[in-house]
Design an enzyme around this catalytic site. Structure first.
Site, PDB file in Angstrom:
ATOM      1  N   HIS A 197      -7.407   0.956  -6.433  1.00  0.00           N
ATOM      2  CA  HIS A 197      -7.598   0.063  -5.271  1.00  0.00           C
ATOM      3  C   HIS A 197      -8.269  -1.222  -5.778  1.00  0.00           C
ATOM      4  O   HIS A 197      -9.439  -1.494  -5.504  1.00  0.00           O
ATOM      5  CB  HIS A 197      -8.474   0.771  -4.230  1.00  0.00           C
ATOM      6  CG  HIS A 197      -8.445   0.144  -2.868  1.00  0.00           C
ATOM      7  ND1 HIS A 197      -7.659  -0.942  -2.547  1.00  0.00           N
ATOM      8  CD2 HIS A 197      -9.132   0.451  -1.724  1.00  0.00           C
ATOM      9  CE1 HIS A 197      -7.846  -1.265  -1.272  1.00  0.00           C
ATOM     10  NE2 HIS A 197      -8.738  -0.447  -0.753  1.00  0.00           N
ATOM     11  N   ASP A 207     -17.373   7.110  -1.460  1.00  0.00           N
ATOM     12  CA  ASP A 207     -16.098   6.939  -0.742  1.00  0.00           C
ATOM     13  C   ASP A 207     -15.796   8.266  -0.056  1.00  0.00           C
ATOM     14  O   ASP A 207     -16.453   9.285  -0.328  1.00  0.00           O
ATOM     15  CB  ASP A 207     -14.999   6.573  -1.767  1.00  0.00           C
ATOM     16  CG  ASP A 207     -13.655   6.256  -1.131  1.00  0.00           C
ATOM     17  OD1 ASP A 207     -13.597   6.029   0.101  1.00  0.00           O
ATOM     18  OD2 ASP A 207     -12.639   6.245  -1.868  1.00  0.00           O
ATOM     19  N   ARG A 234       0.878  -1.184   0.000  1.00  0.00           N
ATOM     20  CA  ARG A 234       0.000   0.000   0.000  1.00  0.00           C
ATOM     21  C   ARG A 234       0.906   1.221   0.000  1.00  0.00           C
ATOM     22  O   ARG A 234       1.731   1.386   0.901  1.00  0.00           O
ATOM     23  CB  ARG A 234      -0.905  -0.014   1.233  1.00  0.00           C
ATOM     24  CG  ARG A 234      -1.679   1.273   1.412  1.00  0.00           C
ATOM     25  CD  ARG A 234      -2.788   1.173   2.424  1.00  0.00           C
ATOM     26  NE  ARG A 234      -3.935   0.472   1.883  1.00  0.00           N
ATOM     27  CZ  ARG A 234      -5.169   0.534   2.387  1.00  0.00           C
ATOM     28  NH1 ARG A 234      -5.404   1.264   3.455  1.00  0.00           N
ATOM     29  NH2 ARG A 234      -6.161  -0.137   1.831  1.00  0.00           N
ATOM     30  N   CYS A 289     -16.501   1.604   0.522  1.00  0.00           N
ATOM     31  CA  CYS A 289     -15.384   0.706   0.812  1.00  0.00           C
ATOM     32  C   CYS A 289     -14.944   0.788   2.272  1.00  0.00           C
ATOM     33  O   CYS A 289     -14.251  -0.091   2.748  1.00  0.00           O
ATOM     34  CB  CYS A 289     -14.222   0.999  -0.124  1.00  0.00           C
ATOM     35  SG  CYS A 289     -13.524   2.649   0.074  1.00  0.00           S
ATOM     36  N   GLN A 316     -10.144  -3.940  -3.433  1.00  0.00           N
ATOM     37  CA  GLN A 316     -11.430  -3.493  -2.915  1.00  0.00           C
ATOM     38  C   GLN A 316     -12.518  -3.647  -3.976  1.00  0.00           C
ATOM     39  O   GLN A 316     -13.599  -4.175  -3.706  1.00  0.00           O
ATOM     40  CB  GLN A 316     -11.340  -2.023  -2.478  1.00  0.00           C
ATOM     41  CG  GLN A 316     -12.674  -1.476  -1.982  1.00  0.00           C
ATOM     42  CD  GLN A 316     -13.094  -2.065  -0.646  1.00  0.00           C
ATOM     43  OE1 GLN A 316     -12.322  -2.066   0.300  1.00  0.00           O
ATOM     44  NE2 GLN A 316     -14.318  -2.574  -0.557  1.00  0.00           N
ATOM     45  N   ARG A 364     -13.690  -8.837   1.366  1.00  0.00           N
ATOM     46  CA  ARG A 364     -12.257  -8.620   1.145  1.00  0.00           C
ATOM     47  C   ARG A 364     -11.500  -9.924   1.392  1.00  0.00           C
ATOM     48  O   ARG A 364     -10.621 -10.303   0.631  1.00  0.00           O
ATOM     49  CB  ARG A 364     -11.717  -7.524   2.099  1.00  0.00           C
ATOM     50  CG  ARG A 364     -12.318  -6.147   1.913  1.00  0.00           C
ATOM     51  CD  ARG A 364     -11.981  -5.538   0.574  1.00  0.00           C
ATOM     52  NE  ARG A 364     -10.551  -5.492   0.317  1.00  0.00           N
ATOM     53  CZ  ARG A 364      -9.744  -4.497   0.708  1.00  0.00           C
ATOM     54  NH1 ARG A 364     -10.231  -3.464   1.340  1.00  0.00           N
ATOM     55  NH2 ARG A 364      -8.451  -4.521   0.425  1.00  0.00           N
TER      56      ARG A 364
END
Ligand code: CP
Ligand code: NVA
Length: 300
Positions: A126, A217, A99, A257, A129, A285
């Site tokens: 991402h 988001d 990340r 998310c 996700q 996930r």
């Protein structure tokens, strides 16, 4: 060697098989040994709750183990070049899960690494996700054709991964973002040239009209904290609240998310309502990432 830097890295004709496999792994809560004695090195330069824990559990449930590292406790925080880190780490571990900020950094890591790399979020994408979110949709509506998925808010890393996802499956993605916060035009153009059905409106009502799924988001992603005050003002008309949802289908599902900021991008009323499927997204996930890990390690 298989890698996952963006959703477009998956073979298009494999995507439904991957979703089916994730569903199977979820039903069985499968414990496998495909990563037996393999080490996943997780390098996280940003905060994480879901991604970190779901990957650590996934690796363990596939027989492997993980080592978690941040710039605070490694030489990365003291300017050791990323390419040196990649070369060294890939002599110990069997997989890197990273990340970071600039997507270019991930590409550089991938170039110098001898082991597979998974993007656990960059400023640009991402993928893990959105793959998990596709699973959450697939469990409810297995036929993606005819589905309208709305994206309301920032044209950020999540929006970009949704744009990429629209090249893989036959849904319509309708985005709505404030002026100046649109998704990257090159990413949109590339997706359209690959067949993605992408619409854009500045008016969020148009985007959610008759939508089956409405996604949002945070307004201020990690790394943009100095823009928080201005963003809080600019994004207010893009809040996902009951009034906005009244324009969507009656049985619309709302996705986020997480982490969520109640009364900013989503209201408490919406996130806690029967429309919200955010907790299933978070659970998925784990299952989707197990399927991704299996895909990576079953490659040549
Ligand atoms: N959705 C997501 O990636 O959450 P974390 O930042 O907690 O990992
Ligand atoms: N767009 C958000 C996603 C967090 C999971 C961020 O980058 O902070």
């Amino acid at each position: 060697m298989r890698q996952l830097l963006t959703i477009i890295d998956f073979p298009k004709d494999n995507i439904l098989a991957l979703l089916n496999r994730a569903k199977e792994l979820k039903i069985q809560r499968a414990i496998l040994d495909i990563l037996k004695d393999k080490c996943a090195v997780m390098i996280f330069e940003k905060h994480s709750t879901r991604t970190r824990i779901s990957f650590e559990v996934a690796v363990k449930e596939l027989g492997g183990y993980s080592i978690f590292m941040t710039p605070n406790d490694s030489q990365l925080g003291r300017d050791e070049p990323i390419r040196d880190t990649a070369r060294v780490v890939s002599r110990y571990g069997h997989l890197m899960i990273v990340r970071t900020f600039a997507h270019k950094k991930l590409e550089e890591l991938a170039k110098y690494s001898n082991v597979p790399l998974i993007n656990a979020l960059s400023d640009e994408y991402h993928p893990c996700q959105v793959m998990s979110d596709l699973l959450t949709i697939y469990e409810r509506t297995p036929d993606f054709s005819g589905l309208k998925i709305a994206w309301v808010g920032d044209g950020n890393n999540m929006a970009h991964s949704w744009i990429n996802a629209a090249t893989m499956l036959p849904f319509t993605l309708h985005l709505s973002c404030p002026r100046g916060y649109e998704p990257d035009e090159d990413i949109v153009q590339r997706a359209r040239s690959l067949g993605a059905k992408i619409l854009f409106s500045y008016d969020p009502i148009e985007a959610v009209k008759d939508a089956d799924y409405v996604n949002t988001d945070v307004w201020t992603s990690m790394g943009m904290e100095n823009e928080r005050d201005i963003r809080t003002k600019v994004f207010l008309p893009y809040q996902v609240n009951m009034e906005l949802l009244n324009n969507a289908k009656k049985d619309v599902k709302v996705m986020h998310c997480l982490p969520a900021h109640r009364e900013e991008e989503i209201t408490e009323e919406v996130i806690e309502s029967e429309f919200s499927i955010v907790w299933d997204q978070a659970e998925n996930r784990l299952h989707m990432q197990k399927a991704i890990l299996e895909w990576i390690f079953s490659g040549d």
